[in-house]
Design a protein around this motif. Structure first.
Motif, PDB file in Angstrom:
ATOM      1  N   TYR A  81       0.884  -1.242  -0.140  1.00 40.80           N
ATOM      2  CA  TYR A  81       0.067   0.004  -0.002  1.00 40.80           C
ATOM      3  C   TYR A  81       0.935   1.377  -0.141  1.00 40.80           C
ATOM      4  CZ  TYR A  81      -3.213  -3.397   1.680  1.00 40.80           C
ATOM      5  OH  TYR A  81      -3.998  -4.819   1.466  1.00 40.80           O
ATOM      6  N   PRO A  82       1.315   2.000  -1.197  1.00 39.91           N
ATOM      7  CA  PRO A  82       2.571   2.577  -1.229  1.00 39.91           C
ATOM      8  C   PRO A  82       1.905   4.119  -0.587  1.00 39.91           C
ATOM      9  CG  PRO A  82       1.756   2.194  -3.478  1.00 39.91           C
ATOM     10  CD  PRO A  82       1.159   1.190  -2.548  1.00 39.91           C
ATOM     11  N   ALA A  83       0.672   4.280  -0.927  1.00 46.61           N
ATOM     12  CA  ALA A  83       0.235   5.832  -0.391  1.00 46.61           C
ATOM     13  C   ALA A  83       0.308   5.745   1.175  1.00 46.61           C
ATOM     14  CB  ALA A  83      -1.176   6.050  -0.914  1.00 46.61           C
ATOM     15  N   VAL A  84      -0.372   4.374   1.624  1.00 46.30           N
ATOM     16  CA  VAL A  84      -0.359   4.511   3.121  1.00 46.30           C
ATOM     17  C   VAL A  84       1.066   4.477   3.809  1.00 46.30           C
ATOM     18  CG1 VAL A  84      -0.778   2.832   5.083  1.00 46.30           C
ATOM     19  CG2 VAL A  84      -2.572   2.938   3.263  1.00 46.30           C
ATOM     20  N   THR A  85       1.893   3.655   3.032  1.00 45.40           N
ATOM     21  CA  THR A  85       3.445   3.594   3.467  1.00 45.40           C
ATOM     22  C   THR A  85       3.977   4.986   3.675  1.00 45.40           C
ATOM     23  OG1 THR A  85       3.707   1.455   2.630  1.00 45.40           O
ATOM     24  CG2 THR A  85       5.794   2.764   3.237  1.00 45.40           C
ATOM     25  N   ALA A  86       3.634   5.742   2.583  1.00 45.53           N
ATOM     26  CA  ALA A  86       4.414   7.216   2.484  1.00 45.53           C
ATOM     27  C   ALA A  86       3.709   7.976   3.571  1.00 45.53           C
ATOM     28  CB  ALA A  86       3.961   7.806   0.859  1.00 45.53           C
ATOM     29  N   TRP A  87       2.416   8.038   3.703  1.00 47.42           N
ATOM     30  CA  TRP A  87       1.719   8.825   5.154  1.00 47.42           C
ATOM     31  C   TRP A  87       2.284   8.277   6.350  1.00 47.42           C
ATOM     32  CZ3 TRP A  87      -1.620   5.951   8.197  1.00 47.42           C
ATOM     33  CH2 TRP A  87      -2.388   6.527   9.205  1.00 47.42           C
ATOM     34  N   VAL A  88       2.672   6.958   6.695  1.00 46.88           N
ATOM     35  CA  VAL A  88       3.274   6.614   7.585  1.00 46.88           C
ATOM     36  C   VAL A  88       4.622   7.391   7.809  1.00 46.88           C
ATOM     37  CG1 VAL A  88       4.543   4.712   8.897  1.00 46.88           C
ATOM     38  CG2 VAL A  88       2.128   4.498   8.164  1.00 46.88           C
ATOM     39  N   GLU A  89       5.453   7.386   6.647  1.00 46.84           N
ATOM     40  CA  GLU A  89       6.650   8.020   6.732  1.00 46.84           C
ATOM     41  C   GLU A  89       6.583   9.483   6.906  1.00 46.84           C
ATOM     42  OE1 GLU A  89       9.602   6.470   6.659  1.00 46.84           O
ATOM     43  OE2 GLU A  89       8.540   4.745   6.879  1.00 46.84           O
ATOM     44  N   ARG A  90       5.350  10.201   6.469  1.00 52.20           N
ATOM     45  CA  ARG A  90       5.212  11.625   6.686  1.00 52.20           C
ATOM     46  C   ARG A  90       5.144  11.741   8.188  1.00 52.20           C
ATOM     47  NH1 ARG A  90       2.821  11.409   1.639  1.00 52.20           N
ATOM     48  NH2 ARG A  90       0.805  10.748   2.532  1.00 52.20           N
ATOM     49  N   VAL A  91       4.120  10.931   8.779  1.00 51.55           N
ATOM     50  CA  VAL A  91       4.102  10.808  10.218  1.00 51.55           C
ATOM     51  C   VAL A  91       5.600  10.965  11.143  1.00 51.55           C
ATOM     52  CG1 VAL A  91       3.061  10.217  12.427  1.00 51.55           C
ATOM     53  CG2 VAL A  91       1.724  10.337  10.244  1.00 51.55           C
ATOM     54  N   LYS A  92       6.218   9.961  10.596  1.00 50.24           N
ATOM     55  CA  LYS A  92       7.727   9.749  11.098  1.00 50.24           C
ATOM     56  C   LYS A  92       8.591  10.948  11.028  1.00 50.24           C
ATOM     57  CE  LYS A  92       9.212   5.253  10.858  1.00 50.24           C
ATOM     58  NZ  LYS A  92       9.295   4.012  10.342  1.00 50.24           N
ATOM     59  N   ALA A  93       8.371  11.670   9.966  1.00 45.93           N
ATOM     60  CA  ALA A  93       9.390  12.921   9.831  1.00 45.93           C
ATOM     61  C   ALA A  93       8.805  13.756  10.563  1.00 45.93           C
ATOM     62  CB  ALA A  93       9.351  13.064   8.107  1.00 45.93           C
ATOM     63  N   LEU A  94       7.649  13.880  11.283  1.00 48.93           N
ATOM     64  CA  LEU A  94       7.108  15.242  12.052  1.00 48.93           C
ATOM     65  C   LEU A  94       8.218  15.611  13.193  1.00 48.93           C
ATOM     66  CD1 LEU A  94       3.318  14.271  12.524  1.00 48.93           C
ATOM     67  CD2 LEU A  94       4.433  16.057  11.084  1.00 48.93           C
ATOM     68  N   PRO A  95       8.583  16.936  13.388  1.00 46.47           N
ATOM     69  CA  PRO A  95       9.440  17.389  14.312  1.00 46.47           C
ATOM     70  C   PRO A  95       9.047  16.922  15.713  1.00 46.47           C
ATOM     71  CG  PRO A  95       8.920  19.327  12.809  1.00 46.47           C
ATOM     72  CD  PRO A  95       7.984  18.084  12.439  1.00 46.47           C
ATOM     73  N   GLY A  96       9.883  16.290  16.380  1.00 41.95           N
ATOM     74  CA  GLY A  96       9.562  15.797  17.617  1.00 41.95           C
ATOM     75  C   GLY A  96       9.070  14.248  17.685  1.00 41.95           C
ATOM     76  N   PHE A  97       8.934  13.543  16.513  1.00 33.09           N
ATOM     77  CA  PHE A  97       8.349  12.105  16.457  1.00 33.09           C
ATOM     78  C   PHE A  97       9.076  11.192  17.218  1.00 33.09           C
ATOM     79  CE2 PHE A  97       8.591   8.026  14.914  1.00 33.09           C
ATOM     80  CZ  PHE A  97       7.529   7.590  14.824  1.00 33.09           C
ATOM     81  N   VAL A  98       8.598  10.648  18.043  1.00 29.40           N
ATOM     82  CA  VAL A  98       9.111   9.339  18.919  1.00 29.40           C
ATOM     83  C   VAL A  98       8.472   8.007  18.298  1.00 29.40           C
ATOM     84  CG1 VAL A  98       9.636  10.837  20.962  1.00 29.40           C
ATOM     85  CG2 VAL A  98       7.587   9.511  20.651  1.00 29.40           C
ATOM     86  N   GLY A  99       9.380   6.798  18.274  1.00 28.24           N
ATOM     87  CA  GLY A  99       8.884   5.457  18.074  1.00 28.24           C
ATOM     88  C   GLY A  99       8.458   4.765  19.281  1.00 28.24           C
ATOM     89  N   MET A 100       8.008   3.577  18.808  1.00 20.56           N
ATOM     90  CA  MET A 100       7.903   2.526  19.603  1.00 20.56           C
ATOM     91  C   MET A 100       8.314   1.161  19.050  1.00 20.56           C
ATOM     92  SD  MET A 100       3.872   1.415  19.600  1.00 20.56           S
ATOM     93  CE  MET A 100       4.198  -0.048  20.273  1.00 20.56           C
ATOM     94  N   PRO A 101       8.361   0.096  19.779  1.00 20.87           N
ATOM     95  CA  PRO A 101       9.120  -1.148  19.205  1.00 20.87           C
ATOM     96  C   PRO A 101       7.934  -1.461  18.269  1.00 20.87           C
ATOM     97  CG  PRO A 101       9.120  -1.365  21.569  1.00 20.87           C
ATOM     98  CD  PRO A 101       8.313   0.101  21.441  1.00 20.87           C
ATOM     99  N   GLY A 102       8.613  -1.878  16.999  1.00 18.54           N
ATOM    100  CA  GLY A 102       7.906  -2.051  15.784  1.00 18.54           C
ATOM    101  C   GLY A 102       7.722  -1.006  14.797  1.00 18.54           C
ATOM    102  N   ILE A 103       7.737   0.240  15.179  1.00 18.67           N
ATOM    103  CA  ILE A 103       7.587   1.365  14.237  1.00 18.67           C
ATOM    104  C   ILE A 103       9.103   2.250  14.467  1.00 18.67           C
ATOM    105  CG2 ILE A 103       6.391   3.361  13.902  1.00 18.67           C
ATOM    106  CD1 ILE A 103       3.963   2.431  15.355  1.00 18.67           C
TER     107      ILE A 103
END
Length: 199
Positions: free
Chosen positions: A177-199
């Motif tokens: 799902y390339p558009a979904v994948t790109a959206w997830v990457e946009r969220v991950k690129a937000l200033p202040g982003f923090v992850g969790m295990p698996g993301i």
């Protein structure tokens, strides 16, 4: 005094709260909960949330359950119009996706992950089918727009992203799902982003 989050690191619902707090620069007093021992179903936590679930969020004298409700509160208190608009139409467009997080994503990618990763006894095939259905709908939507609700990131994106990004842990990878994948990457690129295990 910082707001308090009763938290499980592997919970996507708890992660939503941690993520929005990080994006807003809001300090949280994070209290890890021994989920496997069922601490969330015993006093004092069950006295804070009779549903016996986490996250539980405390700010002053206010106690909130349900991650979507917590996101609404945080956005309104610390995020303002950009994260949760008050305009009737824009607010409704955000709310639509909060309901998707609570329904289709919870019963699809989240349930499949609960089965595969945590051994919950539920219909994994049905959950994976629901996951593929909502991912297909989101793919079509996100092929036309960068963010779920408006022309910018809102709590709609924060509510929906975690279990979508974790759907591979339930046997439904999003790389198809390339558009979904790109959206997830946009969220991950937000200033202040923090992850969790698996993301």
């Amino acid at each position: 005094m910082a707001a308090k989050l009763y938290d499980l690191e592997l919970s996507g619902n708890c992660y939503k709260v941690r993520l929005l707090a990080a994006l807003l620069g809001v300090p949280l007093d994070i209290v890890p909960v021994d989920f496997l021992a069922g601490v969330h179903k015993k006093p004092p936590l069950v006295d804070l949330n009779a549903f016996g679930e986490i996250p539980i969020f405390e700010d002053g004298g206010l106690v909130l359950r349900d991650s979507q409700a917590i996101l609404v509160y945080m956005a309104r208190k610390w995020g303002g119009e950009s994260w949760l608009p008050t305009d009737a139409a824009d607010l409704a467009l955000v709310a639509v996706w909060l309901m998707v997080a609570e329904n289709e994503i919870a019963r699809g990618p989240n349930d499949a992950r609960l089965h595969d990763k945590f051994g919950y006894k539920l219909d994994a095939d049905a959950a994976r089918s629901k996951a593929k259905h909502i991912l297909g709908l989101m793919e079509n939507h996100l092929a036309r727009t960068a963010w779920l609700a408006l022309d910018r990131v809102t709590i709609a994106d924060i509510a929906c992203m975690p279990y979508v990004a974790l759907s591979h842990e339930g046997g439904v990878p999003i790389d198809g799902y390339p558009a979904v994948t790109a959206w997830v990457e946009r969220v991950k690129a937000l200033p202040g982003f923090v992850g969790m295990p698996g993301i």
